[in-house]
Design a protein around this motif. Structure first.
Motif, mmCIF file in Angstrom:
data_model
loop_
_atom_site.group_PDB
_atom_site.id
_atom_site.type_symbol
_atom_site.label_atom_id
_atom_site.label_comp_id
_atom_site.label_asym_id
_atom_site.label_seq_id
_atom_site.Cartn_x
_atom_site.Cartn_y
_atom_site.Cartn_z
ATOM 1 N N ASP A 103 0.874 -1.115 0.121
ATOM 2 C CA ASP A 103 0.105 0.079 -0.068
ATOM 3 C C ASP A 103 0.928 1.184 -0.060
ATOM 4 O O ASP A 103 1.582 1.649 0.930
ATOM 5 N N PRO A 104 0.922 1.738 -1.104
ATOM 6 C CA PRO A 104 1.796 3.162 -1.122
ATOM 7 C C PRO A 104 1.362 4.103 0.107
ATOM 8 O O PRO A 104 2.286 4.985 0.290
ATOM 9 N N LYS A 105 0.151 4.200 0.303
ATOM 10 C CA LYS A 105 -0.249 5.215 1.377
ATOM 11 C C LYS A 105 0.631 4.983 2.876
ATOM 12 O O LYS A 105 0.609 5.963 3.615
ATOM 13 N N MET A 106 1.033 3.731 3.074
ATOM 14 C CA MET A 106 1.771 3.421 4.285
ATOM 15 C C MET A 106 3.220 3.630 4.235
ATOM 16 O O MET A 106 3.860 3.330 5.108
ATOM 17 N N ILE A 107 3.785 4.201 3.032
ATOM 18 C CA ILE A 107 5.305 4.133 2.820
ATOM 19 C C ILE A 107 5.630 5.444 3.795
ATOM 20 O O ILE A 107 5.175 6.500 3.557
ATOM 21 N N SER A 108 6.644 5.240 4.701
ATOM 22 C CA SER A 108 7.481 6.310 5.189
ATOM 23 C C SER A 108 6.616 7.200 6.153
ATOM 24 O O SER A 108 6.552 8.304 6.352
ATOM 25 N N ILE A 109 5.368 6.551 6.759
ATOM 26 C CA ILE A 109 4.506 7.479 7.665
ATOM 27 C C ILE A 109 4.839 7.186 9.311
ATOM 28 O O ILE A 109 4.572 7.562 10.180
ATOM 29 N N ARG A 110 5.648 5.875 9.423
ATOM 30 C CA ARG A 110 5.959 5.673 10.750
ATOM 31 C C ARG A 110 7.520 6.152 10.938
ATOM 32 O O ARG A 110 7.731 6.231 12.292
ATOM 33 N N TYR A 111 8.451 5.956 10.068
ATOM 34 C CA TYR A 111 9.695 6.402 10.262
ATOM 35 C C TYR A 111 10.074 7.067 8.976
ATOM 36 O O TYR A 111 9.636 6.472 7.817
ATOM 37 N N PRO A 112 10.770 7.935 8.934
ATOM 38 C CA PRO A 112 11.338 8.549 7.649
ATOM 39 C C PRO A 112 12.173 7.447 6.878
ATOM 40 O O PRO A 112 13.470 7.635 7.096
ATOM 41 N N MET A 113 11.770 6.957 5.937
ATOM 42 C CA MET A 113 12.447 5.961 5.080
ATOM 43 C C MET A 113 13.232 6.548 3.871
ATOM 44 O O MET A 113 12.956 7.619 3.241
ATOM 45 N N GLU A 114 14.401 6.148 3.783
ATOM 46 C CA GLU A 114 15.484 6.503 2.793
ATOM 47 C C GLU A 114 14.909 6.146 1.377
ATOM 48 O O GLU A 114 14.754 6.607 0.150
ATOM 49 N N VAL A 115 14.458 4.879 1.496
ATOM 50 C CA VAL A 115 13.819 4.081 0.058
ATOM 51 C C VAL A 115 12.670 3.237 0.409
ATOM 52 O O VAL A 115 12.612 2.494 1.484
ATOM 53 N N GLY A 116 11.571 3.861 -0.095
ATOM 54 C CA GLY A 116 10.121 3.169 -0.017
ATOM 55 C C GLY A 116 10.108 2.185 -1.267
ATOM 56 O O GLY A 116 9.920 2.593 -2.347
ATOM 57 N N LEU A 117 9.710 0.832 -0.885
ATOM 58 C CA LEU A 117 9.461 -0.242 -2.183
ATOM 59 C C LEU A 117 8.011 -0.467 -2.118
ATOM 60 O O LEU A 117 7.594 -1.188 -1.068
ATOM 61 N N VAL A 118 7.396 -0.128 -3.140
ATOM 62 C CA VAL A 118 6.088 -0.293 -3.159
ATOM 63 C C VAL A 118 5.838 -1.746 -3.925
ATOM 64 O O VAL A 118 6.089 -1.922 -5.066
#
Length: 589
Positions: A304-319
């Protein structure tokens, strides 16, 4: 007789692969009930004791099988009763379809009996798709879209069918003209994999890390082998979010167990000391248990792209799909030769399990609740399905129960509602009648809904291939989780008039229903009770009288929690002396 809209709806559900509906009858769905009688060979109707139980069972069905769960209720109050179970499914991203009745179309808008604006009622819980069937020609595309949307978005959908529409003649093929919809059956979930350059960026971050931590959630449940392979390559430790408890077995030496308030010390240390975080299929919400911002480089995998990087600031988000993404990532990773980080984690994990053993065997009055779970761990059948209710039963489920490969385990994750424990275990038996199901439930949740759920078990257990279904009740006379939250967060002592739970003889009640009932009042009875329940010829209720003053301490206690705790005891908590003793004893071990 001619085929009705209700007949068509059930046939269409069968064509989608639905074989079971959980529900409770009512005059608002009389047409559907009649059709169920005619379709009895194709769809089983499980009569729950309450619509809330039916919705919980539909959610559990989705969690344990991966299929869409379907529940049904009458208009007005029946539909309203579904809501809590449907929100459980919504917040844990499970595909569930609710079919509800409505008053006849001619009465709507006239303040008729049981007339409720169901579209508005379900607008939030089924926000992806909730629609009203006003004419037979709609039935086909409404069912098709409700199922397809639920499965593709992993969401709750709802279909409202007025009572009079249910009995109208079906229209299997709408006329081919302007204003009609011609839909079809079938949905196959894609395997989503990120772009190669994104995978390479993620691999660069992970390869650079010296102390890698992995957090696996519910999205990793079908990626066990892949997570293990990645952890081995990176020399990483793996913590699990609550809904991901069965993602990796607890007997792996680098699995640190649960994370968060209900988590373990090794998981706390893993996040505290790591320099790289790989989060897989998790929306774990508590930032205080993740690395400090800027401490670790982050990579996240989520469908789910909506859940990327909302809990911790991620350097790379893989959907992408967890398993497929990890398989694509694996060739790009370098095996770490320095295993000192992993070796330290494994020592911490081994120490933790020794500590759990000691804590479980500490004296209590009369029984330490942790012992109830610890004694079961070594006795768990290989393919068992375990459910837990919310409350302290979830705490001990998270910490003291060692899940092995091939087992399933779940509970209400994000909603964290009371009452799903018995319905979850019951639904597991309908989905897998050949497997053993176990549910852990507090006495408060048992009195709220669980004792009604036992009647459902009593009604159906003889149809199960293996009759073993065990409901273990933590009988402590207290709404224990809330009591501890008052102490730890509000600085308030136990308020007896709100927290005390009236006595109820759960084991006697089970016997009255024709089930096995075992009352446990001494520690030495726990092991034999589990042995008896797991060899019984019928479902069993273990009524375990446990000590409400045994603290379920978080892995890391903050100064504010200490102050709140002390303030509650200073104000004259009625159980202060026992609490102080148990806390002191735990601190020493």
């Amino acid at each position: 007789m001619s085929k009705t809209v209700a007949d068509f709806i059930l046939e269409r559900l069968q064509a989608w692969g639905v074989r079971r509906i959980y529900g409770f009858p009512g005059d608002g769905i009389s047409g559907l009930i009649s059709a169920l009688d005619r379709a009895s060979d194709g769809i089983d109707f499980v009569q729950a004791r309450h619509e809330e139980e039916a919705a919980f069972m539909a959610c559990a069905h989705a969690k344990f099988t991966g299929e869409i769960g379907v529940c049904m209720a009458t208009s007005g109050p029946g539909a309203i009763h579904l809501l809590n179970g449907l929100y459980d499914a919504k917040l844990d991203h499970q595909p569930v379809l609710a079919i509800v009745g409505q008053q006849p179309r001619s009465a709507l808008g006239g303040s008729y009996q049981q007339e409720v604006d169901l579209g508005s009622l379900f607008k939030d819980v089924a926000h992806e798709y909730v629609h009203f069937c006003s004419t037979p020609a709609q039935a086909r595309h409404l069912i098709d879209r409700a199922v397809r949307v639920a499965e593709s978005y992993r969401a709750v959908t709802a279909l409202i069918v007025p009572d009079d529409v249910q009995s109208l003649d079906a229209v299997e093929e709408p006329p081919r003209k302007h204003g009609t919809v011609h839909s079809g059956i079938g949905y196959a979930a894609p395997k989503v994999v990120p772009h190669q350059d994104d995978l390479q960026r993620a691999a660069a971050v992970l390869n650079a890390g010296r102390k890698v931590a992995i957090l696996a959630g519910a999205g990793a449940l079908e990626a066990t082998d892949e997570v293990i392979e990645i952890a081995e390559l990176l020399g990483a430790g793996v913590a699990k979010a609550l809904l991901g408890k069965a993602a990796l077995p607890d007997d792996l030496p680098f699995v640190t167990g649960q994370i968060g308030l209900l988590g373990t010390e090794p998981s706390w240390e893993l996040m505290r000391d790591c320099d790289t975080l790989l989060m897989i299929g998790s929306s774990f919400p508590y930032s205080e248990f993740l690395p400090k911002e800027g401490q670790a480089r982050g990579v996240q995998i989520d469908l789910d792209p909506k859940m990327i990087s909302i809990r911790y600031p991620m350097e790379v988000g893989l959907v992408g799909d967890s398993a497929a993404t990890l398989r694509a990532l694996e060739p790009l990773l370098q095996r770490k030769t320095d295993r000192s980080w992993r070796e330290g984690l494994e020592k911490s994990v081994a120490k933790w399990w020794r500590q759990v053993d000691r804590h479980a065997h500490q004296k209590a009055d009369p029984i330490n609740p942790e012992l109830l779970f610890w004694e079961l761990s070594s006795r768990l059948p290989d393919d068992v399905i375990v459910a837990a209710d919310s409350g302290t039963s979830a705490n001990w489920f998270a910490r003291a129960l060692k899940i092995r490969r091939g087992m399933k385990a779940s509970l209400s994750g994000t909603l964290a509602t009371m009452c799903p424990g018995v319905p979850y275990a019951t639904a597991a038996k309908f989905c897998y009648p050949e497997r053993v199901a176990i549910g852990f439930v507090g006495d408060g949740a048992m009195q709220m809904l669980g004792i009604n759920g036992l009647i459902t078990i009593a009604k159906y257990w003889r149809t199960w291939q293996d009759p073993r279904c065990v409901i273990a009740v933590l009988n402590n006379g207290d709404l224990n989780q809330v009591t501890w939250e008052l102490r730890a967060m509000a600085g308030t002592p136990k308020v007896e008039e709100t927290q005390d739970v009236p006595h109820f003889a759960f084991s006697d009640y089970a016997e009255m229903l024709g089930l096995e009932g075992i009352r446990v009042t001494r520690p030495e009875q726990i092991g034999p009770a589990w042995d008896a329940a797991l060899s019984a010829d019928r479902p069993t209720v273990i009524d375990a009288v446990v000590d409400p003053t045994v603290p379920t301490l978080p892995p890391h206690i903050t100064s504010s929690q200490v102050k709140s705790y002390a303030k509650a005891l200073w104000k004259g908590d009625p159980e202060a002396r026992a609490i102080v003793w148990h806390s002191f004893e735990k601190a020493l071990t």
